[in-house]
Scaffold this active site. Sequence first.
Site, PDB file in Angstrom:
ATOM      1  N   ASP A 338      35.864   0.716  26.061  1.00  0.00           N
ATOM      2  CA  ASP A 338      35.630   1.337  24.738  1.00  0.00           C
ATOM      3  C   ASP A 338      36.781   1.037  23.783  1.00  0.00           C
ATOM      4  OD1 ASP A 338      33.407   2.676  25.901  1.00  0.00           O
ATOM      5  OD2 ASP A 338      34.777   4.135  26.745  1.00  0.00           O
ATOM      6  N   SER A 363      40.173   1.436  19.038  1.00  0.00           N
ATOM      7  CA  SER A 363      39.620   2.451  19.941  1.00  0.00           C
ATOM      8  C   SER A 363      38.238   2.792  19.411  1.00  0.00           C
ATOM      9  CB  SER A 363      40.508   3.690  19.943  1.00  0.00           C
ATOM     10  OG  SER A 363      39.887   4.712  20.668  1.00  0.00           O
ATOM     11  N   ARG A 364      37.207   2.535  20.224  1.00  0.00           N
ATOM     12  CA  ARG A 364      35.843   2.672  19.702  1.00  0.00           C
ATOM     13  C   ARG A 364      35.334   4.101  19.694  1.00  0.00           C
ATOM     14  NH1 ARG A 364      35.153  -2.121  22.964  1.00  0.00           N
ATOM     15  NH2 ARG A 364      35.579  -3.896  21.642  1.00  0.00           N
ATOM     16  N   VAL A 365      35.919   4.985  20.515  1.00  0.00           N
ATOM     17  CA  VAL A 365      35.429   6.376  20.504  1.00  0.00           C
ATOM     18  C   VAL A 365      36.542   7.403  20.319  1.00  0.00           C
ATOM     19  CG1 VAL A 365      33.343   5.996  21.877  1.00  0.00           C
ATOM     20  CG2 VAL A 365      35.488   6.479  23.032  1.00  0.00           C
TER      21      VAL A 365
END
Length: 501
Positions: A338, A363-365
């Site tokens: 992620d 950071s995707r989440v």
Amino acid sequence: MLKPEEVTQAIQDEIKKYSSKLEMESVGYVLQVGDGIARVYGLDQVMANEMVTFPDQTIGLTLNLEPDNIGIVILGPDRNIKEGDQVKRTGQIAQVPVGIELLGRIINPLGLPLDGKGPITSTKNRPLETVPPSVIRRQPVKEPLQTGIKAIDAMIPIGRGQRELIIGDRQTGKTAILIDTIINQKNSGVFCIYVAIGQKLSSVVALAQTLEKHGAMAYTTIVCASSDDAAPLQYLAPYAGCAIGEEFMYTGKHALVVYDDLSKHAVAYRELSLLLQRPPGREAYPGDVFYLHSRLLERAAKMREDLGGGSLTALPVIETQLGDVSAYIPTNVISITDGQIYLESDLFYSGVRPAINVGLSVSRVGGNAQTKAMKQVAGTLRLALAQYRELAAFAQLSTDLDQTTKDQLIRGERMVEILKQGVFQPLPFEKQVMIIFAANIGALDDIPLAKLKDFETGLYPFITKNYPDVEHKIQKEKALSDALKATLTEAIKKYKGQLTQ
């Protein structure tokens, strides 16, 4: 004198007590052995990933189930195993002891202690390979996992249940980030598992001593498959670490597992696969090398509240060659995780440490898990750094810059400087907010770069002493109200005034 009927009764009672037990046992025989691989004939009922035993009690793991023989990897020395030896099933698939009894211990991937502190007292085991929690059982990542590193917590935040890749060349500070993160979990209720794959034993000992010195071994387990261990043990190590972390997750607790590193794990798996004569693919890795890592990393999750709300956060490490992130294993793991934190050699050698390339890191989440206070101060930080990087390239070509450009360069230089941090010095979230806030309001613009470190070091105790409620409020409210901003601005100005006297 004994009566005949008494004798008959006694004999009949004894016959009743005796019952013969016939046990069917599935056995096989070694056809050939070498390079840690045994080819075995028989064992018709054996399962994939089942443990088997050889005559010298060495354990093997069944990996290849072929029509006429079974490919078994030997988890130990193969010197005493010879052709014709009998191989027995255990009926168990590979498993590892789990639970709080493992905290503070160093074990191998089979759960055997390596630290000389006696046997592992855990009574519970978990299989190394399990099915990850389904989509229905998970919830979105929404709780922060503080690393204590300003650059990460501000711009590439990590949430509990996330999988964040740490990628970079050798000697760029990847392990230092992992150690800082583990040290920062003190009193946070997060249990840590450090998986060392293919590392020198001296490095693992040094790491254990560092964690011990900072009081982090109390909530940490080290799973070690060193460069001295056979490839099968290196292959099993991350799954063992993951199983230990899953026990905490499924009991409603929080765990962090770090895999250092998955490049060596893929190499160990490639070695096994080639010895088992599986067909090679790109870069001689087997066709299922993507699945090797995806089935490991998908086990990291944040569970639903009605299922305990536990979490397992994964921080895998990948080592690149000369910054090549487009190689086979790096691209595979980037696509599974992620987000990634990219460490750059050039930044490291120019003194920017941690050497995080903010442009390539994402950071995707984690942004959903970031506290409001950090979001308030970090939004402008990313922008200022992006503008600084762009302008710094132009500034090298031009000498006469207008005042606005000069101001932006000055601000950017200070931002880069405050994001520098020493090793094993994780910083609490509220202190990170204070220094980034000071940079955002321009309080650091007129301070010489050489004196910024001293300014930061003195700022925290000054605010704690003269404005004790500021730190407490940031910690409690996790947001900066207008009143709190005003107090913080006043505190920073007062501290600056005190310095100039």
